[in-house]
Design a protein around this motif. Structure first.
Motif, mmCIF file in Angstrom:
data_model
loop_
_atom_site.group_PDB
_atom_site.id
_atom_site.type_symbol
_atom_site.label_atom_id
_atom_site.label_comp_id
_atom_site.label_asym_id
_atom_site.label_seq_id
_atom_site.Cartn_x
_atom_site.Cartn_y
_atom_site.Cartn_z
ATOM 1 N N GLN A 1 38.438 37.407 45.277
ATOM 2 C CA GLN A 1 39.882 37.523 45.060
ATOM 3 C C GLN A 1 40.639 37.469 46.389
ATOM 4 N N LEU A 2 40.099 38.121 47.409
ATOM 5 C CA LEU A 2 40.773 38.095 48.706
ATOM 6 C C LEU A 2 40.802 36.690 49.295
ATOM 7 N N ILE A 3 39.708 35.955 49.108
ATOM 8 C CA ILE A 3 39.688 34.577 49.574
ATOM 9 C C ILE A 3 40.767 33.761 48.864
ATOM 10 N N ARG A 4 40.934 34.030 47.564
ATOM 11 C CA ARG A 4 41.954 33.294 46.794
ATOM 12 C C ARG A 4 43.362 33.654 47.266
ATOM 13 N N PHE A 5 43.601 34.941 47.513
ATOM 14 C CA PHE A 5 44.934 35.382 47.927
ATOM 15 C C PHE A 5 45.203 35.136 49.406
ATOM 16 N N LYS A 6 44.142 35.132 50.228
ATOM 17 C CA LYS A 6 44.237 35.085 51.690
ATOM 18 C C LYS A 6 44.925 36.322 52.256
ATOM 19 N N GLY A 7 45.039 37.349 51.497
ATOM 20 C CA GLY A 7 45.682 38.590 51.932
ATOM 21 C C GLY A 7 46.431 39.201 50.772
ATOM 22 N N ILE B 1 46.560 46.552 47.812
ATOM 23 C CA ILE B 1 45.707 47.126 46.773
ATOM 24 C C ILE B 1 46.346 47.009 45.384
ATOM 25 N N PRO B 2 47.648 47.305 45.212
ATOM 26 C CA PRO B 2 48.243 47.125 43.870
ATOM 27 C C PRO B 2 48.138 45.689 43.360
ATOM 28 N N GLN B 3 48.326 44.699 44.258
ATOM 29 C CA GLN B 3 48.209 43.299 43.838
ATOM 30 C C GLN B 3 46.784 42.985 43.381
ATOM 31 N N LEU B 4 45.797 43.467 44.136
ATOM 32 C CA LEU B 4 44.402 43.227 43.761
ATOM 33 C C LEU B 4 44.056 43.932 42.458
ATOM 34 N N ALA B 5 44.522 45.165 42.297
ATOM 35 C CA ALA B 5 44.231 45.923 41.081
ATOM 36 C C ALA B 5 44.777 45.207 39.852
ATOM 37 N N GLU B 6 45.998 44.670 39.967
ATOM 38 C CA GLU B 6 46.590 43.950 38.840
ATOM 39 C C GLU B 6 45.815 42.665 38.542
ATOM 40 N N ALA B 7 45.406 41.955 39.586
ATOM 41 C CA ALA B 7 44.689 40.690 39.395
ATOM 42 C C ALA B 7 43.301 40.911 38.808
ATOM 43 N N MET B 8 42.652 42.011 39.171
ATOM 44 C CA MET B 8 41.275 42.229 38.763
ATOM 45 C C MET B 8 41.136 43.169 37.577
ATOM 46 N N GLY B 9 42.236 43.816 37.178
ATOM 47 C CA GLY B 9 42.160 44.729 36.053
ATOM 48 C C GLY B 9 41.328 45.963 36.348
ATOM 49 N N ARG B 10 41.370 46.441 37.592
ATOM 50 C CA ARG B 10 40.598 47.618 37.999
ATOM 51 C C ARG B 10 41.534 48.645 38.604
ATOM 52 N N GLU C 1 48.875 46.716 58.782
ATOM 53 C CA GLU C 1 50.003 47.500 58.286
ATOM 54 C C GLU C 1 51.246 47.044 59.041
ATOM 55 N N ARG C 2 51.884 46.014 58.491
ATOM 56 C CA ARG C 2 53.060 45.444 59.161
ATOM 57 C C ARG C 2 54.286 46.337 59.011
ATOM 58 N N GLN C 3 54.325 47.083 57.924
ATOM 59 C CA GLN C 3 55.392 48.064 57.749
ATOM 60 C C GLN C 3 54.769 49.357 57.252
ATOM 61 N N PRO C 4 55.363 50.496 57.617
ATOM 62 C CA PRO C 4 54.729 51.777 57.282
ATOM 63 C C PRO C 4 54.422 51.905 55.792
ATOM 64 N N GLY C 5 53.185 52.284 55.497
ATOM 65 C CA GLY C 5 52.786 52.539 54.115
ATOM 66 C C GLY C 5 52.332 51.330 53.337
ATOM 67 N N VAL C 6 52.471 50.124 53.884
ATOM 68 C CA VAL C 6 52.064 48.910 53.160
ATOM 69 C C VAL C 6 50.898 48.267 53.920
ATOM 70 N N VAL C 7 49.709 48.431 53.394
ATOM 71 C CA VAL C 7 48.506 47.891 54.030
ATOM 72 C C VAL C 7 48.101 46.611 53.297
ATOM 73 N N THR C 8 47.893 45.560 54.063
ATOM 74 C CA THR C 8 47.448 44.284 53.508
ATOM 75 C C THR C 8 46.031 44.006 53.983
ATOM 76 N N TRP C 9 45.198 43.614 53.022
ATOM 77 C CA TRP C 9 43.791 43.329 53.312
ATOM 78 C C TRP C 9 43.554 41.820 53.286
#
Length: 402
Positions: A60-66, A69-78, A100-108
């Motif tokens: 999923q990360l390869i597909r999104f390129k970043g 966690i909420p985006q991944l959870a919605e995409a994967m149903g977990r 973490e480009r802005q406080p509290g928002v971590v992108t993987w």
């Protein structure tokens, strides 16, 4: 089931599908392995679900390129908590990056070119901390599940799990002993189960890495779990744990050790745990109960496997610290006993429940039809495993929470 029928009762379809996947993965019966090989290969069974989850997450990360966690959870149903744990493992392994480009928002992301990691990561900060200083989590805890490796009494390794959003007050705590026939298994193989139950129950968990046979035969494992219980009673408050709200739990061989620890604590006047949970516990090393004959060829754990385990652990079947069914079961805490219909150790759970009830104890026996030994380890693949984990978490909340 009548004698001689073997495993004639059908397995639940979820179990059948899982066993087929394990067979394709090359998992062999533990009775075919030496003790050393079993430690290297036997626990592959427990790791398959986690590894498949990590592979799916990387895809999923390869597909999104970043992604967050909420985006991944919605995409994967977990759940976000589950993905958070998986991403932390992959991050520490160097497989993913976090920004973490802005406080509290971590992108993987899966970019692997970064040459250094920031010290924002909780686990890295813990590693750099002074082990002689008080545990900061006893004063201020995170809103996410956290873990910490401990050494009880200087040499007995354990892992502490703290539930998310637990605040700063004292936490109820569960001492956990892992399964593996006293020969294999570790706090690593049962991490997923401890995390699940910690999150669902709101209780802290302390998982003990007791010594294993054949290098350390009976009663070494029992000694270690009892030592851990003594340590918790003496030092648990230093970690923000409420020893007056203490539970004891174990699965398979760990159920044997958990019960022995509770009985020893009662006999010594050390403490009386407020909850006892046994999941597919192996309580009769004589292997003389009918289910060892009727379910001799059961999947995942056969009677031959049990003989192999017992031959290395070498417990005394006439002593309650090796065979707790022969001991005094009076004045034990409220107990939840999980049993599986296709488990050679099924009668261990049922006989224990009957004897505890006769001794005046409060006991709930839940038998899951179509399930094999220690099915709760596969809650990610088997609905009954999810149901059993939910029942355990509810019982712990009822008995240990205010």
């Amino acid at each position: 089931m009548e004698p001689g029928q073997g495993t004639a009762l059908p397995l639940h379809p979820d179990c059948t599908a899982l066993l087929q996947r394990l067979e394709r993965a090359g998992v062999r019966p533990v009775s075919e392995l030496s003790p050393q090989a079993a430690r290297r290969l036997g626990m592959r069974l427990y790791d398959l679900e986690r590894q498949q989850g990590e592979s799916s997450l990387l895809r999923q990360l390869i597909r999104f390129k970043g992604a967050t966690i909420p985006q991944l959870a919605e995409a994967m149903g977990r759940s976000e908590a589950e993905l958070d744990h998986l991403l932390d493992r992959l991050y520490l392994a160097g497989s993913v990056l976090r920004q973490e480009r802005q406080p509290g928002v971590v992108t993987w992301s899966t970019r692997l070119s970064q040459q250094r990691r920031t010290l924002q990561d909780r686990a890295l900060i813990d590693r750099l901390g002074d082990p002689g200083q008080p545990n900061p989590r006893a004063q201020a805890r995170s809103d996410r599940l956290t873990t910490e490796n401990l050494y009880l009494g200087g040499k007995l390794r354990a892992r502490l799990y703290l539930p998310p959003g637990c605040g700063s007050g004292l936490l109820p705590v569960v001492l956990f002993a892992h399964g593996g026939g006293w020969v294999i298994g570790s706090i690593e193989t049962h991490e997923s189960l401890c995390r699940t139950l910690c999150e669902q129950s709101g209780c802290a968990f302390v998982s003990v890495d007791y010594r294993l046979a054949p290098e350390h035969p009976w009663p070494a494992a029992a000694d270690d779990v009892e030592c851990a219980l003594h340590w918790l009673v003496s030092h648990g408050s230093d970690l923000g744990l409420d020893i007056n709200r203490l539970g004891v739990m174990g699965d398979s061989a760990g159920g044997n050790l958990a019960l022995v620890a509770a009985m020893a604590a009662r006999s010594a006047g050390l403490c009386k745990p407020r909850a006892l949970v046994l999941a597919c516990a192996t309580l009769d090393p004589s292997l003389g109960l009918p289910s060892y004959r009727d379910l001799a060829e059961a999947p995942f754990l056969s009677a031959a496997d049990m003989r192999w385990y017992v031959s290395h652990y070498q417990p005394d079947p006439g002593h309650w610290r090796g065979s707790p069914l022969v001991g005094d079961l009076r004045d034990l805490p409220p107990s939840l006993v999980i049993a599986a219909s296709h488990d050679p150790a099924r009668d261990d759970s049922e006989v224990f429940s009957e004897r505890l009830d006769a001794a005046g104890g409060q006991v709930t026996l839940q038998r899951y039809e179509g399930m094999f030994h220690d099915f709760i380890l596969f809650s990610g693949a088997i609905a009954a495993g999810q149901e059993a984990c939910g029942a355990i978490a509810r019982m712990l909340r009822e008995q240990l929470q205010p």
